[in-house]
Motif scaffolding. Structure first.
Motif, PDB file in Angstrom:
ATOM      1  N   TYR A  90       0.822  -1.204   0.000  1.00 50.21           N
ATOM      2  CA  TYR A  90       0.000   0.000   0.000  1.00 50.21           C
ATOM      3  C   TYR A  90       0.862   1.262   0.000  1.00 50.21           C
ATOM      4  O   TYR A  90       0.502   2.279  -0.606  1.00 50.21           O
ATOM      5  CB  TYR A  90      -0.953   0.007   1.187  1.00 50.21           C
ATOM      6  N   GLN A 104       1.904   1.629  -3.610  1.00 50.97           N
ATOM      7  CA  GLN A 104       0.797   1.893  -4.534  1.00 50.97           C
ATOM      8  C   GLN A 104       0.229   3.302  -4.392  1.00 50.97           C
ATOM      9  O   GLN A 104      -0.232   3.895  -5.382  1.00 50.97           O
ATOM     10  CB  GLN A 104      -0.335   0.891  -4.303  1.00 50.97           C
ATOM     11  N   THR A 105       0.233   3.831  -3.180  1.00 48.05           N
ATOM     12  CA  THR A 105      -0.515   5.060  -2.912  1.00 48.05           C
ATOM     13  C   THR A 105      -0.068   6.269  -3.739  1.00 48.05           C
ATOM     14  O   THR A 105      -0.917   6.956  -4.325  1.00 48.05           O
ATOM     15  CB  THR A 105      -0.480   5.381  -1.412  1.00 48.05           C
ATOM     16  N   LEU A 115      -1.169   5.943  -7.526  1.00 45.00           N
ATOM     17  CA  LEU A 115      -2.627   5.808  -7.630  1.00 45.00           C
ATOM     18  C   LEU A 115      -3.337   7.106  -7.287  1.00 45.00           C
ATOM     19  O   LEU A 115      -4.283   7.507  -7.975  1.00 45.00           O
ATOM     20  CB  LEU A 115      -3.125   4.692  -6.708  1.00 45.00           C
ATOM     21  N   THR A 116      -2.919   7.752  -6.214  1.00 43.53           N
ATOM     22  CA  THR A 116      -3.629   8.963  -5.786  1.00 43.53           C
ATOM     23  C   THR A 116      -3.311  10.162  -6.669  1.00 43.53           C
ATOM     24  O   THR A 116      -4.114  11.096  -6.733  1.00 43.53           O
ATOM     25  CB  THR A 116      -3.309   9.280  -4.313  1.00 43.53           C
ATOM     26  N   HIS A 145      -5.716   9.233  -9.497  1.00 39.13           N
ATOM     27  CA  HIS A 145      -7.106   9.122  -9.038  1.00 39.13           C
ATOM     28  C   HIS A 145      -7.202   9.694  -7.621  1.00 39.13           C
ATOM     29  O   HIS A 145      -7.217   8.946  -6.634  1.00 39.13           O
ATOM     30  CB  HIS A 145      -7.562   7.656  -9.046  1.00 39.13           C
ATOM     31  N   LEU A 182      -9.219   8.285  -4.606  1.00 39.29           N
ATOM     32  CA  LEU A 182      -8.853   7.046  -3.914  1.00 39.29           C
ATOM     33  C   LEU A 182      -8.022   7.294  -2.658  1.00 39.29           C
ATOM     34  O   LEU A 182      -7.761   6.354  -1.903  1.00 39.29           O
ATOM     35  CB  LEU A 182      -8.060   6.131  -4.851  1.00 39.29           C
ATOM     36  N   MET A 213      -7.294   4.421   0.192  1.00 40.32           N
ATOM     37  CA  MET A 213      -5.960   3.861   0.390  1.00 40.32           C
ATOM     38  C   MET A 213      -5.477   4.115   1.815  1.00 40.32           C
ATOM     39  O   MET A 213      -4.821   3.257   2.429  1.00 40.32           O
ATOM     40  CB  MET A 213      -4.983   4.453  -0.622  1.00 40.32           C
ATOM     41  N   ALA A 228       0.504  -0.606  -9.407  1.00 38.49           N
ATOM     42  CA  ALA A 228      -0.021   0.768  -9.451  1.00 38.49           C
ATOM     43  C   ALA A 228       0.277   1.424 -10.791  1.00 38.49           C
ATOM     44  O   ALA A 228      -0.561   2.136 -11.351  1.00 38.49           O
ATOM     45  CB  ALA A 228       0.567   1.593  -8.313  1.00 38.49           C
ATOM     46  N   ARG A 264      -5.287   1.578 -12.032  1.00 34.65           N
ATOM     47  CA  ARG A 264      -6.148   1.364 -10.871  1.00 34.65           C
ATOM     48  C   ARG A 264      -6.679  -0.059 -10.797  1.00 34.65           C
ATOM     49  O   ARG A 264      -6.700  -0.683  -9.740  1.00 34.65           O
ATOM     50  CB  ARG A 264      -7.323   2.352 -10.928  1.00 34.65           C
ATOM     51  N   ALA A 310      -4.017  -2.508  -9.663  1.00 35.90           N
ATOM     52  CA  ALA A 310      -3.717  -2.345  -8.239  1.00 35.90           C
ATOM     53  C   ALA A 310      -4.804  -2.998  -7.390  1.00 35.90           C
ATOM     54  O   ALA A 310      -4.513  -3.668  -6.379  1.00 35.90           O
ATOM     55  CB  ALA A 310      -3.592  -0.866  -7.893  1.00 35.90           C
TER      56      ALA A 310
END
Length: 254
Positions: free
Chosen positions: A92, A95-96, A99-100, A103, A106, A110, A154, A158, A161
């Motif tokens: 996590y 990925q964060t 991803l954030t 998006h 999210l 997350m 990621a 999305r 992930a």
């Protein structure tokens, strides 16, 4: 950096699949799972003092010592759990950021899953410390692999992930469920013998159930966020599940 939890009303939960209804590192060893027998102390009383009343009968049946096989099972299970939660935190964490950025909506989701995984990791750190359980020697390898898996999925998008989360939580949820099943079998066996599971094992059973349910909540979240739309979904999830099973097998032994 502290991450705020997502309000519970903001998380949509899909109907859970029907699972089996069985549903830091050094101090006292596994014998501390057994209640320590306390010797009664003879208190001196005044010559004319009335005799003390006998203590009320205990509401809980007596426990019994763990066998070597049971101790080995708990050592192995908690070592795997701690390593698995470390991997989840690192996945996590990796990925964060991508991803954030892509998006922003999210971010709270997350944060919610990260905070729960960090809490699970702290629980198993404390248990390994309390019971002198050696962490896996594969720590450096799993750390690199988890970080790479998080970044890689990621960057794939999305859906990939979320497919990663679905695959990991499917394996981990089943792993926790198996541990719950074993402890319930021990409780049934002891009940037939007129003994109890013991306060610490009862607490561990409740902890495993809670963490299992939170991991399965993450699985629900991943499915709700289009995990099954990842391409190639079957190949991606099969590879991740296979990697999880292999990591569990190795961590149990190393």
């Amino acid at each position: 950096m502290s991450l705020a939890l997502l309000p519970s009303k903001a998380i949509r939960r899909s109907p859970r699949p029907q699972y089996l209804p069985v549903l830091d590192f050094l101090a006292p060893s596994w014998p501390s799972w057994q209640p320590i027998a306390r010797k009664a102390c003879m208190a001196t009383s005044a010559p004319n003092a009335p005799p003390s009343s006998p203590p009320p009968p205990s509401a809980n049946p007596p426990s019994k010592p763990l066998t070597k096989e049971q101790k080995d099972f708990l050592d192995s299970a908690l070592r795997v759990n701690q390593a698995g939660e470390l991997a989840a935190v690192l996945i996590y964490t990796a990925q964060t950021p991508p991803l954030t950025r892509a998006h922003p909506h999210l971010r709270p989701l997350m944060a919610h899953m990260y905070e729960q995984e960090a809490g699970h990791f702290a629980v198993f750190n404390a248990l390994l410390a309390k019971h002198r359980i050696r962490p896996t020697a594969m720590y450096p390898v799993w750390s690199v692999a988890a970080t790479a898996l998080g970044w890689g999925t990621a960057l794939m998008g999305r859906e990939a992930a979320m497919a990663c989360t679905e695959a990991v939580e499917t394996e981990i949820g089943g792993h926790y469920n198996e541990q719950v099943r074993v402890l319930l079998e021990w409780a049934d066996e002891r009940r037939r013998e007129g003994a109890g599971l013991g306060a610490e094992l009862e607490e561990l059973l409740g902890t495993l159930r809670r963490i299992r349910d939170e991991e399965l909540e993450h699985l629900d979240i991943a499915v709700e966020n289009d995990a099954k739309e990842a391409r190639p979904y079957e190949l991606l999830t099969d590879v991740i599940k296979g990697g999880c099973r292999a990591a569990i097998w190795v961590t149990e032994r190393v």
